[in-house]
Design a protein around this motif. Sequence first.
Motif, mmCIF file in Angstrom:
data_model
loop_
_atom_site.group_PDB
_atom_site.id
_atom_site.type_symbol
_atom_site.label_atom_id
_atom_site.label_comp_id
_atom_site.label_asym_id
_atom_site.label_seq_id
_atom_site.Cartn_x
_atom_site.Cartn_y
_atom_site.Cartn_z
ATOM 1 N N GLY A 64 0.632 -0.992 -0.195
ATOM 2 C CA GLY A 64 0.115 0.160 0.026
ATOM 3 C C GLY A 64 0.786 1.215 -0.047
ATOM 4 N N TYR A 65 0.313 2.485 0.052
ATOM 5 C CA TYR A 65 0.873 3.855 -0.233
ATOM 6 C C TYR A 65 1.857 4.063 0.971
ATOM 7 C CZ TYR A 65 1.961 8.459 -0.767
ATOM 8 O OH TYR A 65 2.410 9.660 -0.982
ATOM 9 N N PHE A 66 1.408 3.876 2.357
ATOM 10 C CA PHE A 66 2.100 3.946 3.583
ATOM 11 C C PHE A 66 3.676 3.234 3.408
ATOM 12 C CE2 PHE A 66 -1.087 5.757 6.539
ATOM 13 C CZ PHE A 66 -0.882 7.017 5.806
ATOM 14 N N ALA A 67 3.290 1.848 3.057
ATOM 15 C CA ALA A 67 4.345 0.831 2.983
ATOM 16 C C ALA A 67 5.378 1.123 1.609
ATOM 17 C CB ALA A 67 3.972 -0.473 2.788
ATOM 18 N N THR A 68 5.008 1.797 0.628
ATOM 19 C CA THR A 68 5.822 1.870 -0.643
ATOM 20 C C THR A 68 6.122 3.468 -0.509
ATOM 21 O OG1 THR A 68 3.834 2.243 -2.021
ATOM 22 C CG2 THR A 68 4.777 0.004 -1.864
ATOM 23 N N ARG A 69 5.441 4.354 -0.234
ATOM 24 C CA ARG A 69 5.666 5.764 -0.482
ATOM 25 C C ARG A 69 5.764 6.734 0.862
ATOM 26 N NH1 ARG A 69 4.133 7.825 -5.539
ATOM 27 N NH2 ARG A 69 5.868 9.453 -4.880
ATOM 28 N N THR A 71 7.611 6.937 3.614
ATOM 29 C CA THR A 71 8.650 7.465 4.072
ATOM 30 C C THR A 71 9.062 8.499 3.324
ATOM 31 O OG1 THR A 71 9.314 5.371 5.009
ATOM 32 C CG2 THR A 71 11.184 6.755 4.737
ATOM 33 N N GLU A 72 8.965 8.464 1.915
ATOM 34 C CA GLU A 72 9.079 9.640 1.306
ATOM 35 C C GLU A 72 8.419 10.742 1.399
ATOM 36 O OE1 GLU A 72 8.098 12.186 -1.916
ATOM 37 O OE2 GLU A 72 7.198 10.669 -1.663
ATOM 38 N N PHE A 73 6.878 10.286 1.598
ATOM 39 C CA PHE A 73 5.886 11.283 1.962
ATOM 40 C C PHE A 73 6.198 12.203 3.299
ATOM 41 C CE2 PHE A 73 1.646 12.361 3.709
ATOM 42 C CZ PHE A 73 1.274 13.267 2.803
ATOM 43 N N LEU A 74 6.546 11.095 4.280
ATOM 44 C CA LEU A 74 6.840 11.979 5.453
ATOM 45 C C LEU A 74 8.037 12.839 5.370
ATOM 46 C CD1 LEU A 74 6.513 11.967 8.620
ATOM 47 C CD2 LEU A 74 7.767 9.977 8.783
ATOM 48 N N GLY A 75 9.086 12.425 4.741
ATOM 49 C CA GLY A 75 10.144 13.306 4.536
ATOM 50 C C GLY A 75 10.059 14.718 3.905
ATOM 51 N N ARG A 76 8.983 14.743 3.025
ATOM 52 C CA ARG A 76 8.887 16.181 2.499
ATOM 53 C C ARG A 76 8.004 16.854 3.383
ATOM 54 N NH1 ARG A 76 4.555 14.474 -1.365
ATOM 55 N NH2 ARG A 76 3.979 16.716 -1.274
ATOM 56 N N TYR A 77 7.319 16.504 4.244
ATOM 57 C CA TYR A 77 6.677 17.288 5.487
ATOM 58 C C TYR A 77 7.622 17.474 6.356
ATOM 59 C CZ TYR A 77 2.380 16.809 3.248
ATOM 60 O OH TYR A 77 1.109 17.160 2.233
ATOM 61 N N THR A 134 -9.991 0.000 11.853
ATOM 62 C CA THR A 134 -10.945 0.279 10.744
ATOM 63 C C THR A 134 -10.726 1.434 10.072
ATOM 64 O OG1 THR A 134 -12.591 0.996 12.215
ATOM 65 C CG2 THR A 134 -12.411 -1.213 12.046
ATOM 66 N N GLN A 135 -10.026 2.409 10.496
ATOM 67 C CA GLN A 135 -9.920 3.814 9.818
ATOM 68 C C GLN A 135 -8.708 3.887 8.915
ATOM 69 O OE1 GLN A 135 -9.763 5.903 13.455
ATOM 70 N NE2 GLN A 135 -11.781 6.896 12.934
ATOM 71 N N CYS A 136 -7.730 2.916 8.956
ATOM 72 C CA CYS A 136 -6.466 2.911 8.589
ATOM 73 C C CYS A 136 -6.529 3.019 6.959
ATOM 74 C CB CYS A 136 -5.772 1.862 8.816
ATOM 75 S SG CYS A 136 -5.157 2.127 10.585
ATOM 76 N N THR A 137 -7.527 2.189 6.348
ATOM 77 C CA THR A 137 -7.457 1.974 5.126
ATOM 78 C C THR A 137 -7.744 3.489 4.259
ATOM 79 O OG1 THR A 137 -7.959 -0.097 5.208
ATOM 80 C CG2 THR A 137 -8.420 0.918 3.084
ATOM 81 N N ALA A 138 -9.062 4.141 5.106
ATOM 82 C CA ALA A 138 -9.397 5.442 4.422
ATOM 83 C C ALA A 138 -8.266 6.350 4.759
ATOM 84 C CB ALA A 138 -10.846 5.631 5.291
ATOM 85 N N ILE A 139 -7.742 6.476 5.785
ATOM 86 C CA ILE A 139 -6.819 7.192 6.211
ATOM 87 C C ILE A 139 -5.629 7.181 5.031
ATOM 88 C CG2 ILE A 139 -4.805 8.049 7.774
ATOM 89 C CD1 ILE A 139 -6.816 7.177 10.196
ATOM 90 N N GLU A 140 -5.304 5.989 4.888
ATOM 91 C CA GLU A 140 -3.927 5.839 3.749
ATOM 92 C C GLU A 140 -4.367 6.544 2.462
ATOM 93 O OE1 GLU A 140 -1.098 2.221 2.821
ATOM 94 O OE2 GLU A 140 -3.173 1.698 2.460
ATOM 95 N N ARG A 141 -5.868 6.127 2.223
ATOM 96 C CA ARG A 141 -6.179 6.676 0.890
ATOM 97 C C ARG A 141 -6.343 8.263 0.729
ATOM 98 N NH1 ARG A 141 -12.068 7.340 -1.295
ATOM 99 N NH2 ARG A 141 -11.655 7.741 -3.618
ATOM 100 N N GLY A 142 -6.700 8.941 1.739
ATOM 101 C CA GLY A 142 -6.873 10.431 1.887
ATOM 102 C C GLY A 142 -5.470 10.751 1.849
#
Length: 183
Positions: A64-69, A71-77, A134-142
């Motif tokens: 999924g997004y968190f697993a694959t991207r 760390t990069e996303f977090l780094g930008r912030y 149960t919120q994790c999938t929606a949060i990851e999508r957001g």
Amino acid sequence: MTISRFALAASAGLTLFQSQLAQAATTPASCLSEAEVTALVGYALPAVIGGTMKSCKPHLATNGYFATRGTEFLGRYAARKEANWPMAKAAFLKLGSTKDSKMVDTIANMPDEAVQPFVEGIVSEMVGSEIKPTQCTAIERGVRLLSPLPPENTAELVTFVLVLSDKPKPGKTSSFPICKTAA
């Protein structure tokens, strides 16, 4: 010496942070400008993202997004934290000023290196403890949907939503004291 300063900042900040949002709302001088809210959001987002990723990791796909991207996303912030810190710190202190001015003065006079980890830790833990599996999938999508935006735009978007949603019922005060701007 550093550990004792950190412990002092942690205990002082925790005391301030727990009840200040609601109490500060009743004091107009302690409301935050939209720029201050944006700085607070921008500073806190890396801790929010990190706490979310940590809490959700066991509940999400390994591709999924968190697993694959994530760390990069977090780094930008995280790269924007230092730019947001001066105004975010001022806003944090403003929120605490209605409870205990001596404690706020103590925190204000502490080195940023002692205060920042505490603020980040509290934000990360507060977010992580509130997320339900149960919120994790929606949060990851957001997060994936927001990922093309520059971090500063995301902070402004969150502030915009906070301002729009800051409509307490008659007789109630806002839980997040944003200054009202003239229309």
